[in-house]
Design a protein around this motif. Structure first.
Motif, PDB file in Angstrom:
ATOM      1  N   HIS A 106      54.824  44.164  26.072  1.00  0.00           N
ATOM      2  CA  HIS A 106      53.396  44.066  26.388  1.00  0.00           C
ATOM      3  C   HIS A 106      52.582  43.653  25.155  1.00  0.00           C
ATOM      4  O   HIS A 106      51.658  42.845  25.263  1.00  0.00           O
ATOM      5  N   GLU A 107      52.939  44.187  23.999  1.00  0.00           N
ATOM      6  CA  GLU A 107      52.247  43.788  22.769  1.00  0.00           C
ATOM      7  C   GLU A 107      52.488  42.308  22.484  1.00  0.00           C
ATOM      8  O   GLU A 107      51.583  41.598  22.050  1.00  0.00           O
ATOM      9  N   THR A 108      53.700  41.837  22.750  1.00  0.00           N
ATOM     10  CA  THR A 108      53.997  40.409  22.568  1.00  0.00           C
ATOM     11  C   THR A 108      53.161  39.572  23.527  1.00  0.00           C
ATOM     12  O   THR A 108      52.616  38.535  23.142  1.00  0.00           O
ATOM     13  N   ALA A 109      53.034  40.008  24.776  1.00  0.00           N
ATOM     14  CA  ALA A 109      52.216  39.276  25.758  1.00  0.00           C
ATOM     15  C   ALA A 109      50.762  39.216  25.300  1.00  0.00           C
ATOM     16  O   ALA A 109      50.115  38.166  25.393  1.00  0.00           O
ATOM     17  N   ARG A 110      50.247  40.321  24.797  1.00  0.00           N
ATOM     18  CA  ARG A 110      48.865  40.340  24.288  1.00  0.00           C
ATOM     19  C   ARG A 110      48.706  39.380  23.112  1.00  0.00           C
ATOM     20  O   ARG A 110      47.703  38.675  23.002  1.00  0.00           O
ATOM     21  N   SER A 111      49.712  39.336  22.242  1.00  0.00           N
ATOM     22  CA  SER A 111      49.675  38.415  21.098  1.00  0.00           C
ATOM     23  C   SER A 111      49.689  36.967  21.555  1.00  0.00           C
ATOM     24  O   SER A 111      48.982  36.127  20.993  1.00  0.00           O
ATOM     25  N   VAL A 112      50.501  36.657  22.568  1.00  0.00           N
ATOM     26  CA  VAL A 112      50.561  35.283  23.093  1.00  0.00           C
ATOM     27  C   VAL A 112      49.190  34.886  23.635  1.00  0.00           C
ATOM     28  O   VAL A 112      48.691  33.790  23.354  1.00  0.00           O
ATOM     29  N   LEU A 113      48.552  35.767  24.393  1.00  0.00           N
ATOM     30  CA  LEU A 113      47.206  35.466  24.911  1.00  0.00           C
ATOM     31  C   LEU A 113      46.219  35.276  23.765  1.00  0.00           C
ATOM     32  O   LEU A 113      45.460  34.299  23.737  1.00  0.00           O
ATOM     33  N   SER A 114      46.232  36.185  22.817  1.00  0.00           N
ATOM     34  CA  SER A 114      45.320  36.100  21.675  1.00  0.00           C
ATOM     35  C   SER A 114      45.561  34.829  20.863  1.00  0.00           C
ATOM     36  O   SER A 114      44.605  34.148  20.470  1.00  0.00           O
ATOM     37  N   ASN A 115      46.811  34.473  20.634  1.00  0.00           N
ATOM     38  CA  ASN A 115      47.135  33.266  19.860  1.00  0.00           C
ATOM     39  C   ASN A 115      46.745  31.981  20.586  1.00  0.00           C
ATOM     40  O   ASN A 115      46.667  30.924  19.960  1.00  0.00           O
ATOM     41  N   ASN A 116      46.524  32.066  21.889  1.00  0.00           N
ATOM     42  CA  ASN A 116      46.099  30.895  22.658  1.00  0.00           C
ATOM     43  C   ASN A 116      44.612  30.967  23.018  1.00  0.00           C
ATOM     44  O   ASN A 116      44.167  30.394  24.001  1.00  0.00           O
ATOM     45  N   GLU A 117      43.854  31.681  22.192  1.00  0.00           N
ATOM     46  CA  GLU A 117      42.395  31.742  22.241  1.00  0.00           C
ATOM     47  C   GLU A 117      41.838  32.465  23.452  1.00  0.00           C
ATOM     48  O   GLU A 117      40.872  32.015  24.082  1.00  0.00           O
ATOM     49  N   TYR A 118      42.445  33.617  23.761  1.00  0.00           N
ATOM     50  CA  TYR A 118      41.907  34.513  24.777  1.00  0.00           C
ATOM     51  C   TYR A 118      41.581  35.838  24.114  1.00  0.00           C
ATOM     52  O   TYR A 118      42.247  36.234  23.150  1.00  0.00           O
ATOM     53  N   VAL A 119      40.542  36.485  24.595  1.00  0.00           N
ATOM     54  CA  VAL A 119      40.131  37.779  24.048  1.00  0.00           C
ATOM     55  C   VAL A 119      40.078  38.796  25.176  1.00  0.00           C
ATOM     56  O   VAL A 119      39.742  38.461  26.320  1.00  0.00           O
ATOM     57  N   GLN A 120      40.421  40.032  24.833  1.00  0.00           N
ATOM     58  CA  GLN A 120      40.361  41.074  25.841  1.00  0.00           C
ATOM     59  C   GLN A 120      38.895  41.342  26.165  1.00  0.00           C
ATOM     60  O   GLN A 120      38.047  41.408  25.276  1.00  0.00           O
ATOM     61  N   ALA A 121      38.575  41.462  27.445  1.00  0.00           N
ATOM     62  CA  ALA A 121      37.200  41.695  27.874  1.00  0.00           C
ATOM     63  C   ALA A 121      36.689  43.002  27.281  1.00  0.00           C
ATOM     64  O   ALA A 121      37.438  43.980  27.166  1.00  0.00           O
ATOM     65  N   GLU A 122      35.424  43.009  26.904  1.00  0.00           N
ATOM     66  CA  GLU A 122      34.825  44.219  26.343  1.00  0.00           C
ATOM     67  C   GLU A 122      34.555  45.247  27.431  1.00  0.00           C
ATOM     68  O   GLU A 122      34.399  46.412  27.154  1.00  0.00           O
ATOM     69  N   TRP A 123      34.475  44.806  28.658  1.00  0.00           N
ATOM     70  CA  TRP A 123      34.241  45.716  29.778  1.00  0.00           C
ATOM     71  C   TRP A 123      35.568  46.064  30.431  1.00  0.00           C
ATOM     72  O   TRP A 123      36.538  45.352  30.319  1.00  0.00           O
ATOM     73  N   ASP A 124      35.581  47.177  31.093  1.00  0.00           N
ATOM     74  CA  ASP A 124      36.806  47.706  31.678  1.00  0.00           C
ATOM     75  C   ASP A 124      36.824  47.429  33.177  1.00  0.00           C
ATOM     76  O   ASP A 124      35.881  47.773  33.889  1.00  0.00           O
ATOM     77  N   ILE A 125      37.901  46.837  33.657  1.00  0.00           N
ATOM     78  CA  ILE A 125      38.015  46.495  35.080  1.00  0.00           C
ATOM     79  C   ILE A 125      37.956  47.737  35.967  1.00  0.00           C
ATOM     80  O   ILE A 125      37.596  47.670  37.134  1.00  0.00           O
ATOM     81  N   LYS A 126      38.278  48.888  35.402  1.00  0.00           N
ATOM     82  CA  LYS A 126      38.275  50.127  36.184  1.00  0.00           C
ATOM     83  C   LYS A 126      36.896  50.431  36.769  1.00  0.00           C
ATOM     84  O   LYS A 126      36.775  51.156  37.743  1.00  0.00           O
ATOM     85  N   ARG A 127      35.859  49.866  36.178  1.00  0.00           N
ATOM     86  CA  ARG A 127      34.500  50.078  36.697  1.00  0.00           C
ATOM     87  C   ARG A 127      34.342  49.499  38.100  1.00  0.00           C
ATOM     88  O   ARG A 127      33.443  49.880  38.833  1.00  0.00           O
TER      89      ARG A 127
END
Length: 182
Positions: free
Chosen positions: A122-143
């Protein structure tokens, strides 16, 4: 049963038979999916391990491994995706690493399981997204989960860098929406 439901609800949808993995195919039998490489192979399906003679050929079938680029996106001439949801019984990394990064996705919704053995992937997947210019949303989908939070509690939302899915001024939009809604 679920596939039949999906095809009746979305008759114009494209159907692809396969999964995401690092080799040509996986093996499926009455027990589930088996790797043709190694137990640690990253697959989109829950991997029961390397087949090592555990699978009977007569009761099994080969499941092709797909490439988002050559099997799905390029043949359909897709150059942009508004929302891409990745929900697999295996590891989302198997799908994410098969992404054709010339196709821009505005919003990724990725389901990460909570199994300790999956955390490094999962950390690798997050790194792949981040390295391809994606950022984790500041808001939480749980809302937006509603009462059944269990269905979406493990989802993470990733946005294309610079993309804002909310109106320019969310406070003004919400005030206007609430005022008109009363």
């Amino acid at each position: 049963e679920k596939f039949q439901q999906l095809t009746s609800n979305r008759p114009d949808a494209y159907n692809f038979e396969g999964g995401f993995c690092s080799v040509d195919n996986m093996i499926h039998d009455h027990q589930g999916f088996w790797s043709t490489e190694s137990k640690g192979e990253v697959t989109s399906e829950k991997n029961l391990g390397h087949m090592n003679g555990a699978v009977t050929v007569a009761t099994s079938s080969k499941v092709p491994c797909l490439s988002l680029e050559s099997d799905i996106l390029r043949p359909l001439d897709i150059t942009h995706i508004d929302v891409l949801v990745i929900q697999t019984s295996g590891l989302p990394l198997a799908t994410i690493r098969k992404m054709f990064w010339n196709v821009r996705v505005d919003i990724w919704i990725v389901l990460f399981d909570e199994e300790p053995a999956s955390l490094t992937y999962h950390e690798t997947a997050r790194s792949v997204l981040s390295n391809n210019e994606y950022v984790q949303a500041e808001w939480d989908i749980k809302r937006w989960c509603g009462e059944d939070i269990g269905k979406c509690r493990r989802n993470e939302v990733w946005l294309r860098k610079g993309f804002n899915p909310l109106p320019g001024n969310p406070e003004r939009f919400l005030k206007r929406y609430l005022r008109n809604g009363k």
